[in-house]
Design an enzyme around this catalytic site. Sequence first.
Site, PDB file in Angstrom:
ATOM      1  N   ASN A 191      57.453 -42.645 -55.717  1.00  0.00           N
ATOM      2  CA  ASN A 191      57.336 -42.490 -57.345  1.00  0.00           C
ATOM      3  C   ASN A 191      56.142 -41.902 -57.939  1.00  0.00           C
ATOM      4  O   ASN A 191      56.224 -40.426 -58.134  1.00  0.00           O
ATOM      5  CB  ASN A 191      57.076 -44.098 -58.130  1.00  0.00           C
ATOM      6  CG  ASN A 191      57.499 -43.980 -59.259  1.00  0.00           C
ATOM      7  OD1 ASN A 191      57.460 -43.168 -60.311  1.00  0.00           O
ATOM      8  ND2 ASN A 191      58.215 -45.015 -59.904  1.00  0.00           N
ATOM      9  N   ASP A 192      54.674 -42.271 -57.816  1.00  0.00           N
ATOM     10  CA  ASP A 192      53.703 -41.590 -58.261  1.00  0.00           C
ATOM     11  C   ASP A 192      53.677 -40.292 -57.546  1.00  0.00           C
ATOM     12  O   ASP A 192      53.113 -39.209 -58.067  1.00  0.00           O
ATOM     13  CB  ASP A 192      52.524 -42.240 -58.224  1.00  0.00           C
ATOM     14  CG  ASP A 192      52.706 -43.641 -59.011  1.00  0.00           C
ATOM     15  OD1 ASP A 192      53.212 -43.564 -60.316  1.00  0.00           O
ATOM     16  OD2 ASP A 192      52.492 -44.889 -58.707  1.00  0.00           O
ATOM     17  N   THR A 193      53.810 -39.908 -56.139  1.00  0.00           N
ATOM     18  CA  THR A 193      53.659 -39.025 -55.388  1.00  0.00           C
ATOM     19  C   THR A 193      54.523 -37.819 -55.758  1.00  0.00           C
ATOM     20  O   THR A 193      54.367 -36.591 -55.275  1.00  0.00           O
ATOM     21  CB  THR A 193      53.517 -39.335 -54.009  1.00  0.00           C
ATOM     22  OG1 THR A 193      54.848 -39.853 -53.717  1.00  0.00           O
ATOM     23  CG2 THR A 193      52.642 -40.253 -53.730  1.00  0.00           C
ATOM     24  N   VAL A 194      55.575 -38.092 -56.596  1.00  0.00           N
ATOM     25  CA  VAL A 194      56.344 -36.997 -57.082  1.00  0.00           C
ATOM     26  C   VAL A 194      56.527 -36.674 -58.606  1.00  0.00           C
ATOM     27  O   VAL A 194      57.608 -36.190 -59.089  1.00  0.00           O
ATOM     28  CB  VAL A 194      57.894 -37.259 -56.614  1.00  0.00           C
ATOM     29  CG1 VAL A 194      57.815 -37.375 -54.788  1.00  0.00           C
ATOM     30  CG2 VAL A 194      58.393 -38.510 -57.044  1.00  0.00           C
ATOM     31  N   SER A 217      51.296 -47.527 -59.933  1.00  0.00           N
ATOM     32  CA  SER A 217      50.278 -47.543 -60.825  1.00  0.00           C
ATOM     33  C   SER A 217      50.577 -47.589 -62.301  1.00  0.00           C
ATOM     34  O   SER A 217      49.850 -47.760 -63.144  1.00  0.00           O
ATOM     35  CB  SER A 217      49.818 -45.848 -60.857  1.00  0.00           C
ATOM     36  OG  SER A 217      50.666 -44.848 -61.153  1.00  0.00           O
TER      37      SER A 217
END
Length: 472
Positions: free
Chosen positions: A394-397, A435
Amino acid sequence: MNAALIIDASYFLAAFLFIYGLKRMSSPVTARSGIVVAGVGMVVAVLASFLYTLDVEEAARPHLTTNVTLAVIALVLGLGWAWWSGKRVAMTAMPQMVALYNGMGGGAAAAIAAIELFGHKAHGGIGLGLAVLGGLIGSISLSGSLIAWGKLDGRINKTLRISGLQAINGTLLLILVALGAWIVWQHGAVPMPLLAAFFALALFYGVMMTMPIGGADMPVVISLYNAFTGLAVGFEGYVLNNPALMIAGMVVGSAGTLLTLLMAKAMNRSVSNVLFSNFGAAGDEQQGEIKGSLKPVDAGDAGINMRYASKVIIAPGYGLAVAQAQHKLYEFVKLLQEAGVEVKFAIHPVAGRMPGHMNVLLAEAGVPYDIIYDMEDINGEFKEADVAIVIGANDTVNPAARTNKSSPIYGMPILNVDQAKQVYVVKRGQGKGYSGVENELFYADNCNLVYGDAQKVMVAMIQAVKSLEGGH
């Protein structure tokens, strides 16, 4: 050959095996053998410690024999528990197991410090100072790692955020430093309650230091406490005049420190920002309206589309581990490869819940190392990809990290999956990332969502491709 010479030679061999094992752990191809080599080094160091019974005066033997008996009992219990828990732990629980074991290392260093300080055994100012430092850092690592374990295991679901928290923690740290300095100044000759208060406050500080940190930062926290444990072990090795402990502690401490810095860099944040900011607290705040709409698609249709692609890049995340879908994913990858599709994996440095989580997950499924790439090595290839598939990340993309200055993750390096011609995101529901930040990728024109458990989605994709091949 006397016992002292055998002990020194054994410690030298153990130190060499520690360093050589760590070197081999730097590559996924040799990591497994590196762990075995370092483990052999630890066995050598432990066995060498028993040789001290052959190199003491006769008067000391009864007391030492009692300690040996206790040590053997502790070893049997520890080995038994570690073997049992290690064999049965699920891949999703690997981060919390690492946090727990790391905390035990810090606790062991703190226990050594406590024995030295309560027994007035640490001689000299330097030795006494390092004993105090090792006790402080080891205690913080123990309690902090236990909190990290609780957060990762879902046993602690709340994040402590109160006004003035940093001032409280700063005051606690100043008190600990003052107590430690006083213990050293008094050459360790201080009342027992004061020593007990020192260790109790150190444990409490570890709790207060970790409770405010959000779940998204846990990979960095685990790495940081790993460095703390290494430092504590190294300090206590000096106090005990034990070369194996000193070298092992320095190696673990330096490696953990470098890894912590690298992971913080991968999030475009400093370590102090991780420890003392409320990252993720803005997750529920207004971050601007996201244009576009969510566009669900059937898993089978997505699988067929990838079958006719030329190049597919896969970005795995924690959701892949939760679903235990790595084996089905690799089965699907092999089907694509048999059809002439070029498939690669893209690994973000902080994907998952601990350093290297995705690499371990894919290795368990037998995915070849030569198709697994780090972020900096593959990010430029997403523009050439016909399809990018995100599984549980999620957050990493999230493109907001590049474009939305109001986003808490702005400036964080991400995988450029949004630059592929077509993006499929496999996720269980419409929830936000760890996050708490909304993902702009999900609303992009070239993105479709495949809802469902990752393992079930992979099974549907496999069946769709197989039925297509059968039709031909």
